[in-house]
Design a protein around this motif. Structure first.
Motif, PDB file in Angstrom:
ATOM      1  N   ARG A  45       0.836  -1.207   0.000  1.00 23.50           N
ATOM      2  CA  ARG A  45       0.000   0.000   0.000  1.00 23.50           C
ATOM      3  C   ARG A  45       0.869   1.256   0.000  1.00 23.50           C
ATOM      4  N   CYS A  46       1.932   1.256   0.781  1.00 23.09           N
ATOM      5  CA  CYS A  46       2.845   2.402   0.831  1.00 23.09           C
ATOM      6  C   CYS A  46       3.472   2.649  -0.542  1.00 23.09           C
ATOM      7  N   LEU A  47       3.893   1.582  -1.202  1.00 24.10           N
ATOM      8  CA  LEU A  47       4.509   1.732  -2.523  1.00 24.10           C
ATOM      9  C   LEU A  47       3.508   2.260  -3.540  1.00 24.10           C
ATOM     10  N   ASN A  48       2.304   1.718  -3.549  1.00 23.65           N
ATOM     11  CA  ASN A  48       1.288   2.178  -4.503  1.00 23.65           C
ATOM     12  C   ASN A  48       0.884   3.622  -4.262  1.00 23.65           C
ATOM     13  N   THR A  49       0.944   4.061  -3.021  1.00 16.20           N
ATOM     14  CA  THR A  49       0.571   5.428  -2.682  1.00 16.20           C
ATOM     15  C   THR A  49       1.664   6.430  -3.039  1.00 16.20           C
ATOM     16  N   ASN A  50       2.933   6.030  -2.913  1.00 13.39           N
ATOM     17  CA  ASN A  50       4.037   6.983  -3.011  1.00 13.39           C
ATOM     18  C   ASN A  50       4.905   6.887  -4.260  1.00 13.39           C
ATOM     19  N   VAL A  51       4.725   5.871  -5.073  1.00 14.14           N
ATOM     20  CA  VAL A  51       5.536   5.734  -6.287  1.00 14.14           C
ATOM     21  C   VAL A  51       4.684   6.152  -7.476  1.00 14.14           C
ATOM     22  N   ASP A  52       5.259   6.998  -8.336  1.00 16.42           N
ATOM     23  CA  ASP A  52       4.504   7.575  -9.444  1.00 16.42           C
ATOM     24  C   ASP A  52       4.234   6.603 -10.588  1.00 16.42           C
ATOM     25  N   VAL A  53       5.047   5.579 -10.733  1.00 13.13           N
ATOM     26  CA  VAL A  53       4.866   4.639 -11.844  1.00 13.13           C
ATOM     27  C   VAL A  53       4.181   3.369 -11.351  1.00 13.13           C
ATOM     28  N   ALA A  54       3.602   2.635 -12.277  1.00 12.66           N
ATOM     29  CA  ALA A  54       2.910   1.394 -11.928  1.00 12.66           C
ATOM     30  C   ALA A  54       3.920   0.334 -11.486  1.00 12.66           C
ATOM     31  N   LEU A  55       3.572  -0.385 -10.450  1.00 13.51           N
ATOM     32  CA  LEU A  55       4.441  -1.437  -9.924  1.00 13.51           C
ATOM     33  C   LEU A  55       3.801  -2.807 -10.125  1.00 13.51           C
ATOM     34  N   GLY A  56       3.072  -2.965 -11.209  1.00 13.08           N
ATOM     35  CA  GLY A  56       2.333  -4.194 -11.461  1.00 13.08           C
ATOM     36  C   GLY A  56       3.192  -5.437 -11.577  1.00 13.08           C
ATOM     37  N   ARG A  57       4.454  -5.282 -11.941  1.00  9.29           N
ATOM     38  CA  ARG A  57       5.332  -6.440 -12.105  1.00  9.29           C
ATOM     39  C   ARG A  57       6.230  -6.669 -10.893  1.00  9.29           C
ATOM     40  N   LEU A  58       5.922  -6.013  -9.793  1.00  8.41           N
ATOM     41  CA  LEU A  58       6.712  -6.166  -8.576  1.00  8.41           C
ATOM     42  C   LEU A  58       5.858  -6.856  -7.520  1.00  8.41           C
ATOM     43  N   LYS A  59       6.373  -7.938  -6.966  1.00 11.00           N
ATOM     44  CA  LYS A  59       5.669  -8.666  -5.911  1.00 11.00           C
ATOM     45  C   LYS A  59       6.316  -8.352  -4.575  1.00 11.00           C
ATOM     46  N   VAL A  60       5.478  -8.192  -3.570  1.00 11.83           N
ATOM     47  CA  VAL A  60       5.948  -7.895  -2.219  1.00 11.83           C
ATOM     48  C   VAL A  60       5.527  -9.046  -1.319  1.00 11.83           C
ATOM     49  N   ARG A  61       6.510  -9.678  -0.719  1.00  9.96           N
ATOM     50  CA  ARG A  61       6.254 -10.765   0.228  1.00  9.96           C
ATOM     51  C   ARG A  61       6.999 -10.455   1.514  1.00  9.96           C
ATOM     52  N   GLN A  62       6.766 -11.271   2.515  1.00 10.62           N
ATOM     53  CA  GLN A  62       7.479 -11.062   3.773  1.00 10.62           C
ATOM     54  C   GLN A  62       7.920 -12.391   4.357  1.00 10.62           C
ATOM     55  N   ARG A  63       9.008 -12.320   5.095  1.00 12.58           N
ATOM     56  CA  ARG A  63       9.509 -13.439   5.884  1.00 12.58           C
ATOM     57  C   ARG A  63       9.818 -12.850   7.256  1.00 12.58           C
ATOM     58  N   GLY A  64       8.832 -12.935   8.138  1.00 12.34           N
ATOM     59  CA  GLY A  64       8.971 -12.267   9.429  1.00 12.34           C
ATOM     60  C   GLY A  64       8.979 -10.765   9.228  1.00 12.34           C
ATOM     61  N   ARG A  65      10.054 -10.113   9.679  1.00  8.01           N
ATOM     62  CA  ARG A  65      10.173  -8.659   9.533  1.00  8.01           C
ATOM     63  C   ARG A  65      11.003  -8.263   8.318  1.00  8.01           C
ATOM     64  N   VAL A  66      11.286  -9.238   7.453  1.00  9.65           N
ATOM     65  CA  VAL A  66      12.051  -8.986   6.232  1.00  9.65           C
ATOM     66  C   VAL A  66      11.086  -8.928   5.052  1.00  9.65           C
ATOM     67  N   VAL A  67      11.156  -7.855   4.271  1.00  9.36           N
ATOM     68  CA  VAL A  67      10.348  -7.715   3.064  1.00  9.36           C
ATOM     69  C   VAL A  67      11.155  -8.288   1.907  1.00  9.36           C
ATOM     70  N   VAL A  68      10.529  -9.167   1.135  1.00 13.38           N
ATOM     71  CA  VAL A  68      11.187  -9.824   0.012  1.00 13.38           C
ATOM     72  C   VAL A  68      10.519  -9.340  -1.273  1.00 13.38           C
ATOM     73  N   LEU A  69      11.292  -8.629  -2.098  1.00  9.60           N
ATOM     74  CA  LEU A  69      10.783  -8.112  -3.365  1.00  9.60           C
ATOM     75  C   LEU A  69      11.213  -9.031  -4.498  1.00  9.60           C
ATOM     76  N   SER A  70      10.322  -9.222  -5.466  1.00  8.08           N
ATOM     77  CA  SER A  70      10.661  -9.987  -6.663  1.00  8.08           C
ATOM     78  C   SER A  70       9.877  -9.405  -7.832  1.00  8.08           C
ATOM     79  N   GLY A  71      10.367  -9.668  -9.031  1.00  9.17           N
ATOM     80  CA  GLY A  71       9.702  -9.155 -10.224  1.00  9.17           C
ATOM     81  C   GLY A  71      10.596  -8.200 -10.984  1.00  9.17           C
ATOM     82  N   GLN A  72       9.979  -7.197 -11.592  1.00 12.90           N
ATOM     83  CA  GLN A  72      10.717  -6.265 -12.440  1.00 12.90           C
ATOM     84  C   GLN A  72      10.389  -4.822 -12.081  1.00 12.90           C
ATOM     85  N   VAL A  73      11.416  -3.980 -12.172  1.00 17.07           N
ATOM     86  CA  VAL A  73      11.237  -2.531 -12.044  1.00 17.07           C
ATOM     87  C   VAL A  73      11.927  -1.870 -13.226  1.00 17.07           C
TER      88      VAL A  73
END
Length: 116
Positions: free
Chosen positions: A55-83
């Motif tokens: 939600r933070c990324l979609n609110t604050n980033v000007d470009v579409a992040l449709g190809r970026l996946k956000v997952r978590q492992r505990g308190r670690v955010v794991v990003l995958s996909g394309q930017v």
């Protein structure tokens, strides 16, 4: 919330543990929800951290992040996909780190697809 103490016995060792009354006659082990398990509206959500980061990324980033996946492992955010650029990836990482409960951001699964 009042705390009730019970005795827990594991492998012959008895320890006092405190349970917290939610007010609805239900008891829980914790009096608060850990930040990595807090949902979009403050409720318990196992994937709450990744949802709040997304939600933070979609609110604050000007470009579409449709190809970026956000997952978590505990308190670690794991990003995958394309930017689209290294600059955008840095912005995404900084924003993710600004969310309460995030200790680290992994970007090993992110590829950069710069268009000319």
């Amino acid at each position: 919330m009042d705390g009730s103490t019970i005795a827990i016995s594991l492998k012959g060792i008895t320890q006092p543990c405190q349970l917290f009354n939610s007010g609805a006659g239900q008891y829980h082990w914790f009096s608060t929800i850990p930040p990595e398990r807090r949902g979009l509206h403050g409720e318990f959500d196992y994937y709450g951290l990744s949802k709040r980061v997304y939600r933070c990324l979609n609110t604050n980033v000007d470009v579409a992040l449709g190809r970026l996946k956000v997952r978590q492992r505990g308190r670690v955010v794991v990003l995958s996909g394309q930017v689209g650029s290294p600059k955008l990836l840095n912005q995404v990482v900084e924003l993710a780190l600004s969310v309460e409960g995030v200790d680290e951001v992994e970007t090993k699964g992110v590829s950069i697809t710069e268009t000319c």
